[in-house]
Design a protein around this motif. Structure first.
Motif, PDB file in Angstrom:
ATOM      1  N   LEU A  28       0.871  -1.306  -0.036  1.00  0.00           N
ATOM      2  CA  LEU A  28      -0.149  -0.072  -0.069  1.00  0.00           C
ATOM      3  C   LEU A  28       0.786   1.323   0.057  1.00  0.00           C
ATOM      4  O   LEU A  28       1.549   1.334   0.956  1.00  0.00           O
ATOM      5  CB  LEU A  28      -0.949  -0.051   1.126  1.00  0.00           C
ATOM      6  N   CYS A  29       1.018   1.971  -1.159  1.00  0.00           N
ATOM      7  CA  CYS A  29       1.861   3.057  -1.451  1.00  0.00           C
ATOM      8  C   CYS A  29       1.267   4.388  -1.094  1.00  0.00           C
ATOM      9  O   CYS A  29       1.948   5.576  -1.238  1.00  0.00           O
ATOM     10  CB  CYS A  29       2.323   3.150  -2.833  1.00  0.00           C
ATOM     11  N   SER A  30      -0.003   4.635  -0.727  1.00  0.00           N
ATOM     12  CA  SER A  30      -0.546   5.751  -0.286  1.00  0.00           C
ATOM     13  C   SER A  30      -1.367   5.770   0.708  1.00  0.00           C
ATOM     14  O   SER A  30      -1.776   4.581   1.298  1.00  0.00           O
ATOM     15  CB  SER A  30      -1.427   6.492  -1.384  1.00  0.00           C
ATOM     16  N   ALA A  31      -1.946   6.874   1.394  1.00  0.00           N
ATOM     17  CA  ALA A  31      -2.692   7.047   2.619  1.00  0.00           C
ATOM     18  C   ALA A  31      -4.168   6.133   2.255  1.00  0.00           C
ATOM     19  O   ALA A  31      -4.650   6.342   1.255  1.00  0.00           O
ATOM     20  CB  ALA A  31      -2.983   8.396   2.815  1.00  0.00           C
ATOM     21  N   TYR A  32      -4.626   5.561   3.462  1.00  0.00           N
ATOM     22  CA  TYR A  32      -5.877   4.837   3.215  1.00  0.00           C
ATOM     23  C   TYR A  32      -6.810   4.803   4.475  1.00  0.00           C
ATOM     24  O   TYR A  32      -7.139   3.799   4.841  1.00  0.00           O
ATOM     25  CB  TYR A  32      -5.371   3.356   2.824  1.00  0.00           C
ATOM     26  N   ASP A  33      -6.644   6.018   4.932  1.00  0.00           N
ATOM     27  CA  ASP A  33      -7.417   6.092   6.363  1.00  0.00           C
ATOM     28  C   ASP A  33      -8.958   5.858   6.051  1.00  0.00           C
ATOM     29  O   ASP A  33      -9.417   5.258   7.001  1.00  0.00           O
ATOM     30  CB  ASP A  33      -7.599   7.778   6.524  1.00  0.00           C
ATOM     31  N   TYR A  34      -9.545   6.108   4.954  1.00  0.00           N
ATOM     32  CA  TYR A  34     -11.117   5.723   4.925  1.00  0.00           C
ATOM     33  C   TYR A  34     -11.318   4.442   4.727  1.00  0.00           C
ATOM     34  O   TYR A  34     -12.249   3.823   5.402  1.00  0.00           O
ATOM     35  CB  TYR A  34     -11.690   6.439   3.798  1.00  0.00           C
ATOM     36  N   CYS A  35     -10.326   3.722   4.230  1.00  0.00           N
ATOM     37  CA  CYS A  35     -10.451   2.341   4.202  1.00  0.00           C
ATOM     38  C   CYS A  35     -10.578   1.643   5.738  1.00  0.00           C
ATOM     39  O   CYS A  35     -11.137   0.443   5.796  1.00  0.00           O
ATOM     40  CB  CYS A  35      -9.287   1.757   3.489  1.00  0.00           C
ATOM     41  N   MET A  36      -9.519   2.200   6.555  1.00  0.00           N
ATOM     42  CA  MET A  36      -9.403   1.757   7.765  1.00  0.00           C
ATOM     43  C   MET A  36     -10.216   2.165   8.713  1.00  0.00           C
ATOM     44  O   MET A  36     -10.265   1.734  10.017  1.00  0.00           O
ATOM     45  CB  MET A  36      -7.816   2.176   8.104  1.00  0.00           C
TER      46      MET A  36
END
Length: 551
Positions: free
Chosen positions: A499-507
């Motif tokens: 995972l190479c970018s921010a994924y706050d919404y996913c978490m």
């Protein structure tokens, strides 16, 4: 009815001019005479002691009949000694006849309303529309002008399309219907004026031959004309095999030939250079002149398509000009190809019309192709090795109950399995902001790295390393250089993964159940956003990203 009136001598003058009225429903009171019918008025010039009245003399009364009789006089008072009334056969006025002792029937269907007063038989003809001795029967509706014989009711003539003595039948279905009001479909005996198309005979009860093109002669059944391919009086003979149609008098007198044929009997072949009819392999030419109707095949010209294109021309109707053949050699008249002589320098293509672009030597092109093939093979092998290693790593991770990718914190971790040359290369550069891969193995904080081998990436503003994309024109030198430096392996291991970018919404705890796989997330900067529903800020999440495609 017969009436006798008696009066005294002294009342004779008072009875003079008396009037007799009758009524079938009136009462014997003062109102009765007003509603009764005047039957008789005295018109004698002398007075009498006895008046005998045998019938009515007033036009308002047809017969001397009624239940109540009223006698009045203009002179008052009325003096009567006796009134005697006797019932007898009614005597009817002109235009009526007696049907009982007290009733008269009008003979208003007789011509001029004249009939025998006793029997009612009309003394002359009947009025229009009636027949019989008393003219009381109606003529048939089919009688022309509603006229028929008085004796038996036979119509003098019939209305159009009706037949029979009483004009009560219609013309047969085989008769041709009339086209306007001035014609008839059949005569009174039922004979059709004209037969329906396809019928013949006196009663149009026979069918024309199936080879007739519509009508045939009514008397002998000969066809007016034949369908295609048939001939003869009854169109029951086939035209010769080379015709599609022929004259009715001869099977060899063709009016249209089959494709590829010409001549009066279509026994000659069109030139093979005539352009074929669509869907066939043969051309079509004029039946008399042999001229090709659809034009010529490519490379041929002329009315009969017997001439080749002139030198330097080719193709359909010889409208195309030859290309740049060596020594100005004429090209193929059909395809325009220069053949074995080839093209002059600077031109290429089947017709030598395409301008040739400069090319590198053939051996150099071969080398590039070989290098590209080798690189592709290396990449494929590397991908296979990577997938195998990754599969083994996952299996090892499950055995050691390592946490799932969903539980990986946002702070950076690294792949401990990276080779030392990679680590050393990354240590030389500080971590910058942007969206690029960061390998924290170079960090002095060993506790942060731990024993977990998960590869982790964080966002930085600018790439930490320059792009490694290589232009095609620089590919061969690049490959030679990297081979010499033996840096292909090191460069490959710098490629980012995970995972190479921010994924706050996913978490997000609300959005986690929406992810099909725990280790695959939608990046915050490129995720697909749905329309928000019911003011729920998390309702716009779906595990999907937009991607950018380069052409």
């Amino acid at each position: 009815m017969l009436a006798f009136l008696f009066c005294l001598f002294s009342g004779w003058r008072r009875l003079r001019g008396f009037e007799i009225k009758t009524s079938s429903s009136g009462q014997c009171n003062q109102a009765g005479p007003q509603s009764s019918t005047s039957c008789y008025k005295d018109r004698t010039s002398t007075t009498q002691s006895v008046y005998t009245v045998t019938g009515c003399n007033q036009p308002s009364s047809a017969s001397f009949s009624g239940r109540t009789v009223y006698v009045s006089t203009p002179n008052k008072p009325l003096t009567l000694c006796e009134v005697e009334i006797f019932a007898d056969q009614a005597r009817c006025n002109t235009g009526y006849y007696s049907i009982s002792r007290s009733t008269c029937q009008p003979c208003n269907k007789c011509y001029n309303n004249t009939c025998d007063p006793t029997t009612g038989v009309c003394t002359g003809d009947c009025k229009t529309g009636f027949y019989g001795t008393k003219c009381q029967q109606n003529c048939s509706d089919g009688c022309l002008n509603n006229r028929c014989s008085k004796s038996d009711g036979r119509c003098n003539d019939c209305k159009p399309d009706t037949v029979g003595q009483y004009c009560n039948r219609t013309c047969g279905a085989e008769c041709q219907p009339r086209s306007d009001q001035t014609t008839t479909t059949c005569d009174r005996n039922g004979r059709c004026t004209n037969c329906m198309v396809g019928r013949h005979g006196d009663k149009c009860d026979m069918s024309c031959n199936t080879g007739c093109d519509g009508r045939c002669d009514r008397n002998d059944g000969k066809c007016t004309s034949c369908i295609k391919g048939k001939t003869g009086d009854r169109c029951d003979i086939n035209c010769n095999d080379n015709c599609t149609s022929c004259n009715q008098g001869s099977a060899d007198s063709c009016t249209e030939c089959k494709d590829g044929r010409w001549g009066s009997s279509c026994n000659k072949l069109c030139n093979t250079n005539c352009k074929p009819v669509v869907g066939t392999t043969v051309g079509k030419c004029d039946q008399m002149t042999r001229t090709c109707i659809n034009g010529c095949l490519p490379g041929k010209i002329g009315l009969n398509c017997t001439s080749d294109c002139e030198a330097g021309r080719y193709g359909e109707n010889c409208t195309s000009k030859c290309g740049n053949c060596v020594d100005e050699t004429p090209c193929d008249i059909i395809t325009g190809s220069c053949g074995l002589v080839g093209c002059v320098d600077g031109f290429q293509g089947p017709t030598c019309k395409d301008v040739q672009t400069p090319q590198e030597p053939d051996d150099y092109t071969t080398i590039i192709a070989a290098v590209v093939s080798a690189v592709v093979a290396i990449i494929i092998a590397s991908v296979v090795i990577f997938l195998v290693l990754k599969c083994r790593r996952r299996q090892k991770s499950r055995e050691s109950d390592q946490v799932l990718a969903n539980d990986i914190p946002m702070k950076a971790k690294t792949d401990a399995s990276r080779p030392s040359e990679k680590q050393l290369k990354v240590e030389e550069k500080p971590i910058e902001s942007g969206n690029t891969y960061v390998n924290p193995l170079g960090s002095s904080n060993k506790e942060e790295v731990g024993e977990r081998s998960t590869q982790v990436y964080v966002n930085v503003d600018e790439p930490s390393e320059p792009s490694t994309r290589v232009k095609l024109t620089n590919l061969l030198p690049y490959i030679k250089s990297r081979k010499k430096e033996k840096t292909f392996k090191t460069e490959y291991q710098t490629l980012p993964s995970g995972l190479c970018s921010a994924y706050d919404y996913c978490m997000n705890a609300v959005n986690k159940p929406k992810n099909r796989y725990k280790n695959i997330c939608a990046f915050d900067h490129s995720r697909v956003k749905l329309d928000i529903e019911n003011d729920d800020p998390n309702s716009d999440y779906i595990n999907a990203c937009y991607i950018t495609v380069s052409y």
